[in-house]
Design a protein around this motif. Structure first.
Motif, PDB file in Angstrom:
ATOM      1  N   UNK A 489      -3.191 102.156  -8.982  1.00 19.68           N
ATOM      2  CA  UNK A 489      -1.955 102.400  -9.893  1.00 19.68           C
ATOM      3  C   UNK A 489      -2.560 103.592 -11.041  1.00 19.68           C
ATOM      4  N   UNK A 492      -1.969 106.636  -9.204  1.00 19.32           N
ATOM      5  CA  UNK A 492      -0.511 107.136  -9.243  1.00 19.32           C
ATOM      6  C   UNK A 492      -0.226 107.748 -10.385  1.00 19.32           C
ATOM      7  N   UNK A 493      -0.812 107.469 -11.676  1.00 17.88           N
ATOM      8  CA  UNK A 493      -0.600 107.939 -12.675  1.00 17.88           C
ATOM      9  C   UNK A 493      -1.099 109.414 -12.929  1.00 17.88           C
ATOM     10  N   UNK A 496       0.820 111.740 -11.167  1.00 22.07           N
ATOM     11  CA  UNK A 496       1.959 111.961 -11.871  1.00 22.07           C
ATOM     12  C   UNK A 496       1.692 113.185 -12.813  1.00 22.07           C
ATOM     13  N   UNK A 544       8.077 111.061  -5.705  1.00 21.10           N
ATOM     14  CA  UNK A 544       7.843 111.360  -7.199  1.00 21.10           C
ATOM     15  C   UNK A 544       8.282 112.966  -7.259  1.00 21.10           C
TER      16      UNK A 544
ATOM     17  N   UNK B 710       9.376 106.945 -14.442  1.00 18.10           N
ATOM     18  CA  UNK B 710       7.992 106.505 -13.833  1.00 18.10           C
ATOM     19  C   UNK B 710       7.420 105.476 -14.552  1.00 18.10           C
ATOM     20  N   UNK B 713       8.315 102.186 -13.385  1.00 17.27           N
ATOM     21  CA  UNK B 713       7.463 101.928 -12.047  1.00 17.27           C
ATOM     22  C   UNK B 713       6.169 101.703 -12.178  1.00 17.27           C
ATOM     23  N   UNK B 714       5.397 102.175 -13.292  1.00 14.80           N
ATOM     24  CA  UNK B 714       4.219 101.876 -13.757  1.00 14.80           C
ATOM     25  C   UNK B 714       4.082 100.279 -14.084  1.00 14.80           C
ATOM     26  N   UNK B 717       4.373  98.233 -11.161  1.00 19.99           N
ATOM     27  CA  UNK B 717       2.768  98.253 -10.540  1.00 19.99           C
ATOM     28  C   UNK B 717       1.958  97.077 -11.279  1.00 19.99           C
ATOM     29  N   UNK B 718       1.995  97.313 -12.425  1.00 19.98           N
ATOM     30  CA  UNK B 718       1.120  96.495 -13.305  1.00 19.98           C
ATOM     31  C   UNK B 718       1.404  95.247 -13.219  1.00 19.98           C
TER      32      UNK B 718
END
Lengths: 557, 774
Positions: A489, A492-493, A496, A544, B710, B713-714, B717-718
């Motif tokens: 995760x 992913x950030x 981005x 994305x 986003x 989405x995060x 995910x968390x």
């Protein structure tokens, strides 16, 4: 719907009777919960004596029998069936339900709807029921009959279910549709009635005949037994009732549908799906172009071997010999320091080369080490006769005599593990245990000068779990899964920030702080994140990329 | 007539409670009745042993499938004798935890379907309510009406053939559309109506018990009436509020599910509100504490983050609709409304707990912000209604060849008196003066403060709506006799005549939907309620009651001749089976075109309340300005929820999260423990550091100008990480008898503050977790 529909009639001679009953027979359990098979049927014993006693006291000696009015299908008629091919539900119609348990349920519903429950105006909907006998939505109505007492006969359509909430929720729907059915029956019968009255007005006949209430029903008993078919002059009455009842059961069951969301697939799942699709496409491509000739097939399978290995566990089972069983086992055999060093290289994305005479052993090491990484980051060549470049694989197994090129052995991005057999007797033993593995020596060498004992944070946490013997191997692997997802995760950030939005160093650094990737071991964390970024699925990345364009559009709007 | 409708024209020997709904055409009314067997003694309402009984019957039925059925792990079940425990709460929950243990596949097992817990709940429901195996009473089979509280007696005496019925009559609005709307609401929300009716029943029971202790008969009747009127007023107000209260116009989660097109702006607004809220209560960690509680108890978010095994179909952010559940709904239909209600109350764990959240605060805007943010985390499925296209006349329900013209509706054969025209017009004028014909859903408006601001017009402040339960009011009867008659139809000797009148004058605003009550009646003379004299209404009540009783006895003693020779003459099932061993004629299944449209009357839309003028016990989420009523009612409501869950399945515990935006506190009230400290509703909620870190990082990303889509989405995910962590905890607890909190912290990174949350989440997929942690 989990219910049945029945047409009932109050016979002038025989009281309430079930005429026609449509039930839904559901297929056996659908696949997912294999353990939840059907509930055994025999439950009659608990109900004994508790049921609503509908027996008429002392009336048992009254005549038994059925007249035309109490009957729908002749005894020889096999009934009707319709099958919903999509779901496998079968809708069965007979005069009485086929399942013995339902026989009394329907009987109860019939008697209560026509003899016990009171509906104001006599025609209309009513709901009643209890947990013991099921719940009933009933709609009573009259059908014109020129020969009947009061020129009409009394019927009801009942829908019986165990789920009272569901049945009550469906009231407006059922009322709407049963009314259509009933109105249609009534208007058809009305036409017949009008015709009959035109031919022979019964009122006049009756006025002229001597009337005695006591003998009234019996006097006309020959006529009292008119069937619904005769009242409606509808040749296919029962077939069409079957159709409309079946439809009602189906439509009521699918009146409301749920939109229920589930979580996004994990990156590992996505990568596996992508690989599978790729593989299938390649297969199709080969077959289409070359007609499935042996040579391309072979080379293809060679090419795929590496990728296959990453997720096909079955392959390793063919190889015998000593094996590593778990990360903890590997750590015990190698020793904590060596394990740490090796795991560090794996997590940083460096090439891990195992060289030795035991392909099975090497493969088991890879099987275990690759669990440290997202599936997308694993490229393995399990056992090869020649060196393969790092861009092709990060896990490479080599036979003992294969030389490592100088540029590789001097690279800090490579770690080499030489597997040496110490005792001869222990080759290919039937049982593998630590004692056997102790006959091997693992010599780890790398040109790396970076410290491997600071980070990444993921490895630090994993080592704590591994070293705690109270935690089972399964718990540790769940723990590892959590850590991996957590870091995925973060990946992913970072993706981005750096790749999609193209932000500068400062912003990216802030993001790292937000993600908790800074502090001790920061350098290793960042390296890990960057390496893992290469393992993101194409699906995610392309989403994305397109979403950001869409997102900016909305911002500018 | 009413009596016959309630009791039926023939006596039933069935001991349990019976539910009935009648539709009266003129005047248009709905009548809901519950008929109970009466018993003396045993003040517990019979719910515990009811559960026990149903459990036993279930476990008897599936001896060979002991691992396969939900209710079939008979671990530590107290015997029947013990279950009659006066102090119900804890004992019940302990037994329930084993009772309800659902053998779900373990996280490590090969069961790969995501949405496992959602799937499992629905599958079990379809099995539990299946007709295929004949009727299987699930519970409540012996719900009784208790006439006295001689609780010490060892076995409560069931008086044979003594029945008591409670009926509620709802006058439907005159206008067709309003009537239609109300009926749609009523039938889809029936479990809630029924739950309130049960509450009313309990109150009447208590009233009867109390008034028995009073020696003087006139006083006795007064006390009885006062109490019944009070309960009735409560019922009316609750139901009225349920129908009329403001709702959140755009609950975030449901809006995202139903319209993915407008996702961007929606995410943007959601994050903005959440960010403001986070800053507002930063010092007290208000939002983290509130979210910790919400995520712990409103568990329906868990299946929405459990990873799917299917590749994304369209956009990535668009989650999957669960295909396994979809297929299940088709092959084994269950009630989606029921599923949704369970989702909203968070009844996914084991043991089953239901939860509501109330946000208290004087600052309307702030409370609404909290509600809005929570409407993302309190989740449920969205419902679609499949209907036949408008104007379609050729319907498969029609058994005949299509008629050239639609036949006229069946002739009215009602023998009842025509309704009073005076009253009819009164209804009309009341109805038309209010410009809120059916405020089930508010129209959406752009700002957050989209809620109706004119609640005052239909619900004055609590003090004035409180019914003044005094029988003196019967004098009003002379002023408006028509109303009384109307409420009773032809049955003018019915005891409820006077009562209805009192009600009609309580709150003029209630006129459009009226509630009438018939007083409980006994079908056998027990000699207790009949006082020789009394004043006013009480007197007439007694006289009427006794006359009524006599007729009832006569009726009940008559033989069941109406049934005729019912049993013997028909073929026995076995005979029948042999008679029709042939293959049925196969006919094609008629298909009809259906149009899917969003359902209006579902709990996701109706139970997420806005800033309401008053506390209401049904809402999953609501805001109120003052907690006065909440304090008065909460504990009773929670207890009632456990005894008579609207969910139609046994519930082990009911909890309520109370968030106070003025004091920035979050408390948890539960049915299991009475709070000792005065002035407090429950215990404080501790912040889970996991939740705190999720919130912090999502909002910091938002502040770094990452686009809202986003960030959301995060956030998902968390939340998925929380799910994975719960799997680790479940795996750790497997085979463990004691929990070593230190080990969890050091070895697995699970801090003690996160354990309640993770255990609750784990109990949705690994029910054994609750047994270990209890």
């Amino acid at each position: 719907m989990n219910a049945l529909v029945a047409l009932c009639h109050f016979c002038e001679l025989h009281g309430p009777r079930t005429l026609f009953c449509t039930e839904a027979v559901h297929p056996p359990s659908p696949s997912p919960p294999q353990h939840g098979s059907a509930i055994p049927a025999d439950r009659d014993s608990d109900r004994e004596g508790e049921g609503l006693t509908m027996r008429a006291n002392g009336s048992a000696n009254q005549r038994t029998g059925m007249c035309e009015g109490c009957r729908s299908l002749p005894a020889s008629h096999p009934g009707f069936v319709s099958v919903d091919s999509e779901t496998g539900i079968r809708y069965l119609s007979h005069q009485h339900p086929r399942q013995p348990q339902l026989f009394s349920v329907v009987r109860q519903a019939c008697v209560r709807s026509l003899s016990c429950e009171v509906c104001p105006g006599r025609e209309g909907p009513i709901f009643f029921g209890d947990e013991q006998h099921g719940f009933v939505f009933s709609h009573t109505f009259f059908i014109k009959d020129s020969l009947a007492r009061g020129f009409q006969r009394w019927y009801s359509i009942v829908m019986v279910a165990m789920d009272r909430i569901y049945l009550i929720n469906s009231w407006p729907f059922l009322l709407r549709h049963l009314r259509l059915t009933i109105q249609s029956l009534q208007s058809t019968a009305l036409k017949v009635f009008d015709t009959e009255q035109g031919v022979c007005p019964q009122r006049a006949v009756r006025m002229n005949s001597a009337f005695s209430p006591a003998v009234f029903p019996h006097q006309r008993s020959g006529n009292a037994a008119r069937s619904l078919t005769s009242l409606t002059q509808h040749p296919n009455l029962w077939a069409s009732l079957h159709s409309s009842f079946s439809w009602l059961l189906k439509a009521c069951g699918s009146r409301l549908t749920e939109k229920l969301l589930e979580g996004a697939p994990t990156e590992d799942t996505l990568v596996l799906i992508e690989r599978q699709t790729e593989q299938e496409e390649e297969m199709i491509g080969w077959e289409g172009a070359e007609g499935g000739g042996p040579k391309p097939q072979q080379s293809q399978s060679e090419g795929l071997q590496g990728r296959d290995f990453a997720y096909e566990d079955g392959k390793g089972k063919e190889l015998h010999g000593p094996r590593f069983r778990s990360l903890r086992h590997l750590r015990q055999v190698l020793g904590p320091t060596e394990f740490r060093q090796l795991a560090w290289h794996v997590l940083m994305g460096n090439q891990v080369i195992f060289r030795g005479a035991e392909p099975g052993l090497i493969q088991s090491a890879f099987d275990i080490l690759k669990t440290l990484l997202p599936v997308g980051c694993v490229r393995a060549v399990p056992y090869s006769g020649q060196y393969e470049e790092a861009y092709r694989c990060n896990f490479l197994g080599l036979s003992p005599d294969v030389p490592i090129p100088a540029h590789v052995s001097s690279s800090e991005f490579t770690v080499l593990v030489d597997v040496l057999a110490v005792g001869k007797a222990s080759l290919y033993p039937s049982v593998c245990d630590d004692a056997v593995l102790s006959h091997y020596q693992f010599i780890i060498s790398s040109a790396n000068t970076q410290p491997t004992d600071r980070g990444p944070s993921l490895l630090n946490k994993l080592e704590v779990a591994l070293s705690n013997e109270n935690l089972s191997v399964d718990v540790v692997s769940h723990c590892l899964l959590c850590l991996k997802e957590e870091w995925m995760n973060k990946v992913k950030v970072l993706f981005k920030f750096s790749k999609v939005d193209g932000r500068g160093k400062e912003d990216t650094q802030r993001a790292l702080v937000v993600l908790g990737a800074t502090g001790s071991g920061e350098e290793d964390n960042v390296r890990l994140l960057k390496f893992w970024m290469t393992g993101l699925s194409k699906t995610y990345k392309s989403h994305l990329m397109t979403a950001v364009r869409g997102g900016e559009r909305t911002l500018s709007q | 007539m009413l009596g016959e409708m309630m009791f039926g024209s023939v006596a039933m020997s069935y001991k349990g409670s019976t539910l009935k709904i009648h539709h009266i055409r003129s005047p248009p009314q709905l009548m809901i009745s519950k008929v109970f067997s009466a018993r003396l003694g045993g003040s517990t309402s019979g719910s515990t042993n009811t559960l026990q009984d149903s459990f036993e019957s279930i476990s008897q039925t599936c001896p060979s499938h002991s691992s396969s059925i939900a209710h079939s792990t008979p671990v530590d079940m107290p015997s029947r004798g013990h279950s009659e425990d006066g102090d119900s709460g804890i004992a019940r929950s302990a037994s329930l935890s084993s009772l309800l243990a659902t053998p779900l596949p373990s996280p490590g097992s090969s069961f790969s379907s995501s949405c496992a817990s959602s799937y499992q709940r629905r599958w079990l429901r379809s099995q539990a309510t299946s007709l295929q195996h004949g009727p299987m009473p699930r519970w409540s089979t012996e719900e009784m009406f208790t006439l006295s509280d001689e609780s010490c007696s060892s076995n409560p005496v069931v008086i044979r053939r003594k029945k008591i019925a409670i009926s509620i009559i709802i006058s439907l609005p005159e206008r067709e559309e309003e009537s239609h709307n109300f009926q749609e609401f009523f039938f889809s929300h029936f479990p809630l109506f029924e739950s309130h009716m049960n509450k009313l029943k309990t109150a009447i029971e208590r009233a009867m018990i109390v008034c028995r202790r009073i020696a003087e008969s006139s006083q006795r009747v007064q006390v009885y009436l006062c109490r019944v009127m009070e309960a009735l007023g409560e019922f009316r107000m609750t139901v009225w509020n349920l129908y009329m209260a403001p709702r959140i116009s755009e609950p975030v989660w449901l809006t995202m599910v139903s319209q993915s097109a407008e996702r961007g702006p929606l995410c943007q607004r959601f994050l903005k509100e959440m960010s403001l809220l986070m800053d507002h209560g930063a010092k007290n960690q208000f939002l983290p504490a509130l979210l910790t509680a919400v995520l712990t108890y409103h568990l329906a978010w868990v299946p929405t983050v459990m990873p799917s095994n299917q590749p994304p179909i369209k956009a990535f952010c668009e989650k999957h609709t669960s295909q396994t559940v979809d297929l299940l709904a088709k092959s084994h239909p269950y009630n989606p409304l029921w599923a949704q209600l369970g989702d909203l109350y968070g009844a996914l764990g084991s043991p089953v707990r239901v939860c509501r959240t109330v946000v208290v605060g004087r600052r309307r805007e702030l409370v609404q912000r909290v509600l809005y943010v929570l409407s993302y985390f309190i989740r449920c499925s969205d419902l679609q209604e499949n209907t036949e296209p408008e104007g379609q006349t050729d319907n498969p329900a029609n058994p005949s060849p299509p008629q050239p013209s639609n036949p006229a509706p069946c002739p009215e054969r009602t023998n009842e008196k025509p309704s009073s025209p005076i009253l009819e017009s009164a209804h009309c004028s009341e109805g038309s003066s209010e410009n809120i014909p059916c405020p089930v859903l508010e129209s959406s408006s752009p700002s957050l403060c989209s809620e109706r601001t004119n609640e005052k017009t239909f619900c004055p402040d609590p003090d004035s709506t409180d019914p003044t339960p005094c029988p003196k009011r019967t004098s009003d009867r002379t002023e408006n006799p028509e109303t009384g008659q109307e409420g009773l139809g032809e049955d003018t000797d019915f005891a409820g005549a006077g009562l209805e009148q009192i009600l009609a004058n309580q709150s003029p605003l209630l006129h459009r939907v009226q509630f009438h009550i018939g007083s409980p009646r006994e079908t056998e003379n027990d000699g207790q309620l009949k006082g020789p004299t009394g004043a006013g209404c009480g007197q007439s009540l007694d006289r009427k009651l006794s006359r009524r009783l006599l007729t009832d006895i006569r009726r009940n003693e008559s033989s069941d001749s109406a049934l005729g020779d019912s049993d013997e003459e028909e073929l026995s099932p076995r005979q029948q089976c042999t008679a029709t061993g042939l293959q049925e004629y196969e006919l094609p299944l008629p298909s009809s075109e259906t149009v899917s449209r969003p359902s209006v009357n579902h709990f996701g839309r109706s139970l997420l309340g806005g800033y309401c003028p008053q506390y209401m016990p049904d809402f999953v989420l609501q805001g109120i300005s003052s907690d006065q009523r909440l304090r008065q009612n909460l504990m009773n409501d929670l207890e009632h929820t456990v005894l008579h869950p609207a969910l139609d399945e046994p519930v082990a515990e009911a909890v309520c999260i109370v968030a106070d935006t003025d004091r920035l506190s979050v408390q948890l009230a539960t049915s299991q423990r009475r709070v000792c400290e005065p002035g407090r509703l429950g215990r404080d909620v501790l912040v889970s550091s996991l939740v705190n870190s999720i919130l912090t990082s999502v909002l910091q990303l938002y502040k770094l100008n990452v686009n809202a889509d986003f960030c959301v989405m995060h956030l998902e995910d968390r939340l998925q990480e929380v799910y994975f962590k719960s799997q680790t905890l479940a795996e750790y607890l497997r085979g463990q008898t004691r929990v070593h909190v230190k080990e969890l912290g050091r070895g697995l990174g699970i801090e003690s503050g996160d354990i309640p949350l993770l255990a609750a989440v784990a109990s949705t997929h690994s029910p054994y977790v609750a047994q270990i942690l209890l």
